[in-house]
Enzyme design. Sequence first.
Site, mmCIF file in Angstrom:
data_model
loop_
_atom_site.group_PDB
_atom_site.id
_atom_site.type_symbol
_atom_site.label_atom_id
_atom_site.label_comp_id
_atom_site.label_asym_id
_atom_site.label_seq_id
_atom_site.Cartn_x
_atom_site.Cartn_y
_atom_site.Cartn_z
ATOM 1 N N SER A 1 0.839 -1.197 0.000
ATOM 2 C CA SER A 1 0.000 0.000 0.000
ATOM 3 C C SER A 1 0.877 1.252 0.000
ATOM 4 O O SER A 1 1.764 1.365 -0.848
ATOM 5 C CB SER A 1 -0.960 -0.062 1.198
ATOM 6 O OG SER A 1 -1.963 0.911 1.092
ATOM 7 N N ASP B 1 -8.102 -4.120 -6.945
ATOM 8 C CA ASP B 1 -7.723 -3.426 -5.714
ATOM 9 C C ASP B 1 -8.532 -2.138 -5.549
ATOM 10 O O ASP B 1 -8.632 -1.325 -6.464
ATOM 11 C CB ASP B 1 -6.220 -3.099 -5.762
ATOM 12 C CG ASP B 1 -5.640 -2.706 -4.419
ATOM 13 O OD1 ASP B 1 -6.351 -2.104 -3.602
ATOM 14 O OD2 ASP B 1 -4.452 -2.994 -4.208
ATOM 15 N N HIS C 1 -6.689 -5.981 -1.586
ATOM 16 C CA HIS C 1 -5.636 -5.004 -1.335
ATOM 17 C C HIS C 1 -4.633 -5.631 -0.382
ATOM 18 O O HIS C 1 -4.977 -5.993 0.739
ATOM 19 C CB HIS C 1 -6.214 -3.733 -0.724
ATOM 20 C CG HIS C 1 -5.181 -2.700 -0.392
ATOM 21 N ND1 HIS C 1 -4.480 -2.027 -1.375
ATOM 22 C CD2 HIS C 1 -4.728 -2.221 0.789
ATOM 23 C CE1 HIS C 1 -3.654 -1.167 -0.804
ATOM 24 N NE2 HIS C 1 -3.778 -1.274 0.503
#
Length: 501
Positions: free
Chosen positions: A208, A432, A461
């Site tokens: 991320s 995602d 994700h």
Amino acid sequence: MHPTKAIAAATAVLAGFLIAAPASADERLDRFHDQQLSWQSCDDPRLDPLGAQCAEVTVPLDYAAPQGQTLTVVVSRIPAADPAQRRGVMLSNPGGPGGAGLDAMVDVREAMTEEVRARYDLIGMDPRGVGRSTPVNCRWPRGFGLQSAGLDAASYAESVAQQAELAARCAANEGERLRHITTRNTARDMDVVRAALGEDRISYFGTSYGTYLGAVYTQMFPERGDRIVLDSVADPHRYGPVGMIQDMGPANEAAFDRWADWAAGHDAEYRFGADRATVRATVLELVRRANERPVRLGEFELDDHSIPMVLFLGLDDPRQYPQVANQLGSILDAAAGMPAEPSPELATVLAFMLAARPGDNSAQMAIMCGDVDAPRDPNWYWRNIEASRASQPLFGAFADNITPCAFWPTPIESPTAIGNSVPSLIVQATGDTRTTHGGALAMHRALTGSRMITLRDVPIHSIFGRYPNACVYAAVNTYFRDGTLPESDLICQDDPGRALR
């Protein structure tokens, strides 16, 4: 030569010998690079059973003035399983920004083969401003700095006022220090950690926001990167409090449609509707009613600012579909006046968003707002919100909403321009909802030495260490073990039998 001129010339030459040249950046940081770390028990139930230890690392608050105020950054170390095979250290970041990372490698380690575990000391880190490191705490009246703008101009006005208040609280409680809680400074901290560990280079796993941090590190310290894996990747050109969040709108609408199809297939259990359109209408009607009258659920009040965020926080993993349905069912029951209490999972989500907490999530805003400037005009955001409603009826008012960054001081540095050839492995799912597939492709283009693994048709994700996939895991482990990138970009499919029923 005139005697006076001769004396002046001689004095200048002598001064050149007597006055030292300005210290280089490395020399000014020597006391940080050479510090001796004191390793202690982490006193953490996830880390301690793995033999991990923790240490405090001293770093400058302001790298332009390293002789000034300092901060503490806390790191953890899970030792390499086989010292005879040890290659070096692997630093990490779990995302956020503002995510605490001391135990980040515990789950990642579970995805590693024994051969990979043998090769690396796994280093977790609470970045500056976060967790056990010198923390940012703006003393917010709620936990989360992001919210939906709501359904109408009155709700948006509330949002503008609330976001301005969050920024003002940060300025009042943190002052000038706030401007130094940035990604570029965290990357510099990582390099101090590298040096204090006695390593010439570091491997890295980031997910991320941690992918952006990793790319910034390789941009600032290209000679220091070893084996770099970036999982669920931020667009380096869209990172920040505007573009990156705007890109979440369409991705979350698509994920909601997928969830609505699943919910429609379970209409006998949940009764949200027997097809996608009806499920969507049920949720939009709930948001409309919450705009008129907030929904009381336990100790919390949910309105048109917060209900879309409950869905946003749950749609990043298809395995959570039943949990999302149960949470939504509780909110619908409460809105209908029926007895309802939040489940422990929903109570945790609502407390994270709505409750004032000693460790609030203000570090997330501090980092994003400190990295990238945001437009200041509330009307600019309102125009974007209104324009998004037709195609993004549920999430456009979140993705285009104003944030505290609109009221933040101007960043002290420009954002890092990413573009280098340091070898790296990019891992990305096409569905995602947080960091989009298009953003990962942009990072892949910017990192010319990278290869990309794409997990197709899965709205997940963060993959490695969170969502087991034989194809992805094999490629990542091979790279960490041998340093071998795939010969070309790779497409992976979901493992057989993973579809929810």
